[in-house]
Design a protein around this motif. Structure first.
Motif, PDB file in Angstrom:
ATOM      1  N   ALA A   1      69.937 -81.259 -25.694  1.00  0.00           N
ATOM      2  CA  ALA A   1      70.016 -81.817 -27.118  1.00  0.00           C
ATOM      3  C   ALA A   1      68.895 -82.743 -26.997  1.00  0.00           C
ATOM      4  CB  ALA A   1      70.993 -82.206 -27.563  1.00  0.00           C
ATOM      5  N   ALA A   2      68.857 -83.833 -25.942  1.00  0.00           N
ATOM      6  CA  ALA A   2      67.822 -84.829 -25.669  1.00  0.00           C
ATOM      7  C   ALA A   2      66.376 -84.268 -25.537  1.00  0.00           C
ATOM      8  CB  ALA A   2      68.244 -85.649 -24.695  1.00  0.00           C
ATOM      9  N   ALA A   3      66.383 -82.975 -24.954  1.00  0.00           N
ATOM     10  CA  ALA A   3      64.770 -82.639 -24.598  1.00  0.00           C
ATOM     11  C   ALA A   3      64.437 -82.162 -26.074  1.00  0.00           C
ATOM     12  CB  ALA A   3      64.803 -81.576 -23.594  1.00  0.00           C
ATOM     13  N   ARG A   4      65.108 -81.392 -26.829  1.00  0.00           N
ATOM     14  CA  ARG A   4      64.724 -81.009 -28.018  1.00  0.00           C
ATOM     15  C   ARG A   4      64.324 -82.118 -29.076  1.00  0.00           C
ATOM     16  NH1 ARG A   4      68.931 -77.271 -27.057  1.00  0.00           N
ATOM     17  NH2 ARG A   4      70.277 -78.481 -28.122  1.00  0.00           N
ATOM     18  N   ALA A   5      65.201 -83.237 -29.166  1.00  0.00           N
ATOM     19  CA  ALA A   5      65.149 -84.326 -30.139  1.00  0.00           C
ATOM     20  C   ALA A   5      63.669 -85.063 -29.439  1.00  0.00           C
ATOM     21  CB  ALA A   5      66.345 -85.280 -29.928  1.00  0.00           C
ATOM     22  N   ALA A   6      63.405 -85.255 -28.190  1.00  0.00           N
ATOM     23  CA  ALA A   6      62.084 -85.684 -27.746  1.00  0.00           C
ATOM     24  C   ALA A   6      60.901 -84.839 -28.528  1.00  0.00           C
ATOM     25  CB  ALA A   6      62.132 -85.938 -26.482  1.00  0.00           C
ATOM     26  N   VAL A   7      61.095 -83.812 -28.213  1.00  0.00           N
ATOM     27  CA  VAL A   7      59.854 -82.849 -28.896  1.00  0.00           C
ATOM     28  C   VAL A   7      59.983 -83.094 -30.495  1.00  0.00           C
ATOM     29  CG1 VAL A   7      59.106 -80.401 -29.213  1.00  0.00           C
ATOM     30  CG2 VAL A   7      59.874 -81.211 -27.022  1.00  0.00           C
ATOM     31  N   ASN A   8      61.014 -83.118 -31.232  1.00  0.00           N
ATOM     32  CA  ASN A   8      60.916 -83.161 -32.514  1.00  0.00           C
ATOM     33  C   ASN A   8      60.444 -84.514 -32.875  1.00  0.00           C
ATOM     34  OD1 ASN A   8      62.232 -80.718 -32.754  1.00  0.00           O
ATOM     35  ND2 ASN A   8      64.212 -81.192 -33.081  1.00  0.00           N
ATOM     36  N   VAL A   9      60.750 -85.528 -32.265  1.00  0.00           N
ATOM     37  CA  VAL A   9      60.443 -86.802 -32.727  1.00  0.00           C
ATOM     38  C   VAL A   9      59.103 -86.892 -32.290  1.00  0.00           C
ATOM     39  CG1 VAL A   9      60.506 -89.422 -32.075  1.00  0.00           C
ATOM     40  CG2 VAL A   9      62.474 -88.063 -32.575  1.00  0.00           C
ATOM     41  N   ALA A  10      58.350 -86.599 -31.484  1.00  0.00           N
ATOM     42  CA  ALA A  10      57.004 -86.700 -31.052  1.00  0.00           C
ATOM     43  C   ALA A  10      56.304 -85.880 -31.897  1.00  0.00           C
ATOM     44  CB  ALA A  10      56.509 -86.081 -29.602  1.00  0.00           C
ATOM     45  N   VAL A  11      56.595 -84.519 -32.490  1.00  0.00           N
ATOM     46  CA  VAL A  11      55.939 -83.845 -33.447  1.00  0.00           C
ATOM     47  C   VAL A  11      55.915 -84.542 -34.664  1.00  0.00           C
ATOM     48  CG1 VAL A  11      55.897 -81.521 -34.724  1.00  0.00           C
ATOM     49  CG2 VAL A  11      56.385 -81.663 -32.295  1.00  0.00           C
ATOM     50  N   ALA A  12      56.888 -85.082 -35.125  1.00  0.00           N
ATOM     51  CA  ALA A  12      56.904 -85.833 -36.317  1.00  0.00           C
ATOM     52  C   ALA A  12      56.146 -87.054 -36.536  1.00  0.00           C
ATOM     53  CB  ALA A  12      58.544 -86.408 -36.690  1.00  0.00           C
ATOM     54  N   ARG A  13      56.254 -87.704 -35.151  1.00  0.00           N
ATOM     55  CA  ARG A  13      55.227 -89.075 -35.132  1.00  0.00           C
ATOM     56  C   ARG A  13      53.832 -88.487 -35.124  1.00  0.00           C
ATOM     57  NH1 ARG A  13      53.875 -93.846 -36.618  1.00  0.00           N
ATOM     58  NH2 ARG A  13      53.197 -95.001 -35.054  1.00  0.00           N
ATOM     59  N   ASP A  14      53.317 -87.633 -34.457  1.00  0.00           N
ATOM     60  CA  ASP A  14      52.263 -86.966 -34.555  1.00  0.00           C
ATOM     61  C   ASP A  14      51.696 -86.774 -35.790  1.00  0.00           C
ATOM     62  OD1 ASP A  14      50.174 -84.462 -34.256  1.00  0.00           O
ATOM     63  OD2 ASP A  14      49.797 -85.701 -32.504  1.00  0.00           O
ATOM     64  N   GLN A  15      52.488 -85.950 -36.752  1.00  0.00           N
ATOM     65  CA  GLN A  15      52.224 -85.827 -37.906  1.00  0.00           C
ATOM     66  C   GLN A  15      52.027 -86.972 -39.073  1.00  0.00           C
ATOM     67  OE1 GLN A  15      55.333 -82.854 -38.549  1.00  0.00           O
ATOM     68  NE2 GLN A  15      53.973 -81.209 -38.209  1.00  0.00           N
ATOM     69  N   GLU A  16      52.922 -88.032 -38.607  1.00  0.00           N
ATOM     70  CA  GLU A  16      52.733 -89.245 -39.317  1.00  0.00           C
ATOM     71  C   GLU A  16      51.333 -89.963 -39.010  1.00  0.00           C
ATOM     72  OE1 GLU A  16      55.950 -91.928 -38.087  1.00  0.00           O
ATOM     73  OE2 GLU A  16      57.666 -90.811 -38.889  1.00  0.00           O
ATOM     74  N   LEU A  17      50.936 -90.150 -37.833  1.00  0.00           N
ATOM     75  CA  LEU A  17      49.726 -90.563 -37.204  1.00  0.00           C
ATOM     76  C   LEU A  17      48.469 -89.936 -37.977  1.00  0.00           C
ATOM     77  CD1 LEU A  17      50.632 -91.381 -33.601  1.00  0.00           C
ATOM     78  CD2 LEU A  17      50.471 -93.088 -35.466  1.00  0.00           C
ATOM     79  N   SER A  18      48.751 -88.498 -37.763  1.00  0.00           N
ATOM     80  CA  SER A  18      47.655 -87.796 -38.518  1.00  0.00           C
ATOM     81  C   SER A  18      47.324 -88.055 -40.069  1.00  0.00           C
ATOM     82  CB  SER A  18      47.927 -86.317 -38.171  1.00  0.00           C
ATOM     83  OG  SER A  18      47.676 -85.957 -36.920  1.00  0.00           O
ATOM     84  N   ALA A  19      48.463 -88.161 -40.787  1.00  0.00           N
ATOM     85  CA  ALA A  19      48.357 -88.322 -42.175  1.00  0.00           C
ATOM     86  C   ALA A  19      47.800 -89.765 -42.598  1.00  0.00           C
ATOM     87  CB  ALA A  19      50.001 -88.343 -42.648  1.00  0.00           C
ATOM     88  N   SER A  20      47.805 -90.822 -41.633  1.00  0.00           N
ATOM     89  CA  SER A  20      47.345 -91.887 -42.099  1.00  0.00           C
ATOM     90  C   SER A  20      45.841 -92.480 -41.685  1.00  0.00           C
ATOM     91  CB  SER A  20      48.230 -93.102 -41.351  1.00  0.00           C
ATOM     92  OG  SER A  20      48.054 -92.908 -39.808  1.00  0.00           O
TER      93      SER A  20
END
Length: 135
Positions: free
Chosen positions: A116-135
């Motif tokens: 669960a921690a490994a999947r959460a790390a990927v999910n959070v990194a993807v979300a953060r990448d998308q946030e950074l790309s949108a700004s």
């Protein structure tokens, strides 16, 4: 927006120094998490196992070397077995004997939330990448 010939040239050049993958643009954030962020997570995993080795009497450098070699060998084994259809879970099953030490450790890792921690790390990194790309 490149020709097949240009793409083949670039891939041939980059394949000479590493591995290339054609990734659809909508998968870039996930690719970045899997390929770009995961080394830090793997380093943390190696260090955590090495710390446990220290707790059981090994010197930190020796424990780290042992774990790093195990991780390198395991990764190589995955790469060698993928073409035969053996995914990582199949390899896990191969090394777990009934009621043995490996399966006991795996169960403890899962109870502590490892997957669960490994999947959460990927999910959070993807979300953060998308946030950074949108700004």
């Amino acid at each position: 927006y490149v020709s097949d010939e240009a793409l083949a040239e670039v891939r041939a050049m980059l394949d000479a120094i590493g591995k290339t993958a054609l990734v659809p643009e909508d998968h870039f954030a996930t690719f970045a998490a899997l390929a770009g962020c995961s080394p830090a997570w793997i380093y943390r995993f190696i260090d955590a196992l090495a710390q446990a080795g220290v707790a059981h009497g090994f010197k930190k450098e020796e424990a780290t070397r042992i774990v790093a070699q195990a991780v390198a060998g395991s990764a190589q084994n995955v790469l060698e077995n993928l073409p035969q259809g053996l995914n990582p879970q199949a390899l896990v099953d191969q090394v777990c004997s009934p009621a043995g030490t490996t399966v006991a450790g795996l169960l403890a890792m899962e109870d502590a939330g490892f997957s669960a921690a490994a999947r959460a790390a990927v999910n959070v990194a993807v979300a953060r990448d998308q946030e950074l790309s949108a700004s």
